[in-house]
Design an enzyme around this catalytic site. Sequence first.
Site, PDB file in Angstrom:
ATOM      1  N   SER A 195       4.439   2.579   9.818  1.00  0.00           N
ATOM      2  CA  SER A 195       4.423   2.245   8.387  1.00  0.00           C
ATOM      3  C   SER A 195       4.890   0.812   8.099  1.00  0.00           C
ATOM      4  O   SER A 195       4.238  -0.134   8.488  1.00  0.00           O
ATOM      5  CB  SER A 195       5.275   3.274   7.644  1.00  0.00           C
ATOM      6  OG  SER A 195       5.201   3.084   6.271  1.00  0.00           O
TER       7      SER A 195
ATOM      8  N   ASP B  78       1.816  -1.581   2.470  1.00  0.00           N
ATOM      9  CA  ASP B  78       2.653  -1.663   3.667  1.00  0.00           C
ATOM     10  C   ASP B  78       1.716  -1.625   4.878  1.00  0.00           C
ATOM     11  O   ASP B  78       0.482  -1.618   4.716  1.00  0.00           O
ATOM     12  CB  ASP B  78       3.686  -0.517   3.680  1.00  0.00           C
ATOM     13  CG  ASP B  78       3.049   0.853   3.768  1.00  0.00           C
ATOM     14  OD1 ASP B  78       1.880   0.992   3.356  1.00  0.00           O
ATOM     15  OD2 ASP B  78       3.703   1.792   4.257  1.00  0.00           O
TER      16      ASP B  78
ATOM     17  N   ASP C  73       0.585   0.533   6.981  1.00  0.00           N
ATOM     18  CA  ASP C  73      -0.428   1.579   7.160  1.00  0.00           C
ATOM     19  C   ASP C  73      -1.095   1.979   5.854  1.00  0.00           C
ATOM     20  O   ASP C  73      -1.873   2.942   5.824  1.00  0.00           O
ATOM     21  CB  ASP C  73       0.189   2.807   7.847  1.00  0.00           C
ATOM     22  CG  ASP C  73       1.274   3.461   6.991  1.00  0.00           C
ATOM     23  OD1 ASP C  73       1.969   2.728   6.258  1.00  0.00           O
ATOM     24  OD2 ASP C  73       1.416   4.687   7.051  1.00  0.00           O
TER      25      ASP C  73
ATOM     26  N   ASP D 267      -0.323   3.548   3.163  1.00  0.00           N
ATOM     27  CA  ASP D 267      -0.137   4.744   2.338  1.00  0.00           C
ATOM     28  C   ASP D 267       0.614   4.344   1.072  1.00  0.00           C
ATOM     29  O   ASP D 267       0.741   5.126   0.144  1.00  0.00           O
ATOM     30  CB  ASP D 267       0.577   5.886   3.092  1.00  0.00           C
ATOM     31  CG  ASP D 267       1.937   5.500   3.635  1.00  0.00           C
ATOM     32  OD1 ASP D 267       2.255   4.297   3.686  1.00  0.00           O
ATOM     33  OD2 ASP D 267       2.693   6.410   4.031  1.00  0.00           O
TER      34      ASP D 267
END
Length: 447
Positions: free
Chosen positions: A96, A234, A236, A238
């Site tokens: 992340s 961020d 990744d 999400d």
Amino acid sequence: MKLFGTSGIRGRFKEKLTASLSLNVGKAIATYLKGEGEVVVGYDPRTSSQLIENALSAGLMEGGCNVIKIGMVPTPLIGYATSKLEAKAGVMITASHNPPEYNGIKVWNQNGMAYSPAQEKEIERIVHEKDYITVDWDNLGSSYHLDITKMYMEDVLEHVKIEPGLKVVVDCGCGAASHITPIILRRVGCEVLSLNCQPDGFFPGRNPEPTPENLKDLMNAVKASGADLGIAHDGDADRMVAVDDKGRFADFDKLLTLIAKEKGGKIITTVDASISLDECLKEVGGEVIRTKVGDVHVAEALIREKGSFGGEPSGTWLHPEFSLSPDGIFSALKLVEIVSKKGPLSKLLDRIPSYHNIRDKVPCHDTKKGNVMDKVRKQLPKQFKEKIEKDNIDGTRISLKDGSWVLIRPSGTEPYIRIRIEAKDEKTAKKLHNISRSFIEKVIRGL
Ligand code: MG
């Protein structure tokens, strides 16, 4: 060693995360699934991601599961693909927003929701007890590659109605959405300027955590180009954060309130969200329900309460009409939709009342966190004796008479105790911050 934190398995490569651990986690997931069906596997651009993907996939196949490799993708595509392809589970390799030397493993259910703590506990038990069921040569799983990106983008586009003509600066931080967010925004008629939109596991453009300090280039670019807004993810994707047309970083709580007001109904959020959300929702007849921090708790409450929107004040937004996973790309389009119809963003945000917020973190070794929180639960500073309410939904949250509140909770992903303060004025917020920080430092020193 405890494997799972609040967001799957997370740690520094070579220290906590290794190829052999990844292989074992793959075998444990296959065992948990009784060696049946397909498992979707994807990864972010980190340098260790492909290695972990290979090892974990080998474990899944050794346990008899077939692997659908969807390649380098943002995390929201895992939940999406798992439910669309009716796979038994989905696995994302990502850390992340953590620095590039970190990586992680997070698992999804077929309904597109991340594994619950109970499911993670069972995976952890299988790994620790080496309770693997593996199959012989004639039952091994196989793997194949599938590009799900086009299907995902078409599906997202069916859920939004955007008036064309907005100018948007997009900063993907060299993360997993670099090849999606700028393209999908162009598809809806936005003029897009892209920053850090080439995937790179060294994250050379900026730190993958989308904080105001890390997004100075984005804020400057929005201002200099006269854009309507800026969007950042961020590592990744999400998460989605925004910069308004004046180049200001959009406060998380205000963004949460803005989207929540648009959706109405039952809004699910976490214990660390501002009370301004409750106040604004009352005006439109909505209701706020709070859960523990962590998107899986928000997703569970969305199902249980039939919620219309779920959000955490960290840029994590869940849109149940599309998916039960936090989705930074879908959220970016929803925000652009709101701005295209009701903008400018600066005005929309300024209309939402704001309180003074302080977020801080005190370094604390993972092994000490439990003891620190036990002490915090038992002996609060004497300055908090006028507290009106204390709850332990997640960490300890103290509500004070004047409406201000303090939340002390252990970070689930990093070696810190987090402090969150909200007060109606800066002076009170600073006072509460000083009291809380020195109290936690004293507790840690005393252990
Ligand atoms: Mg993330």
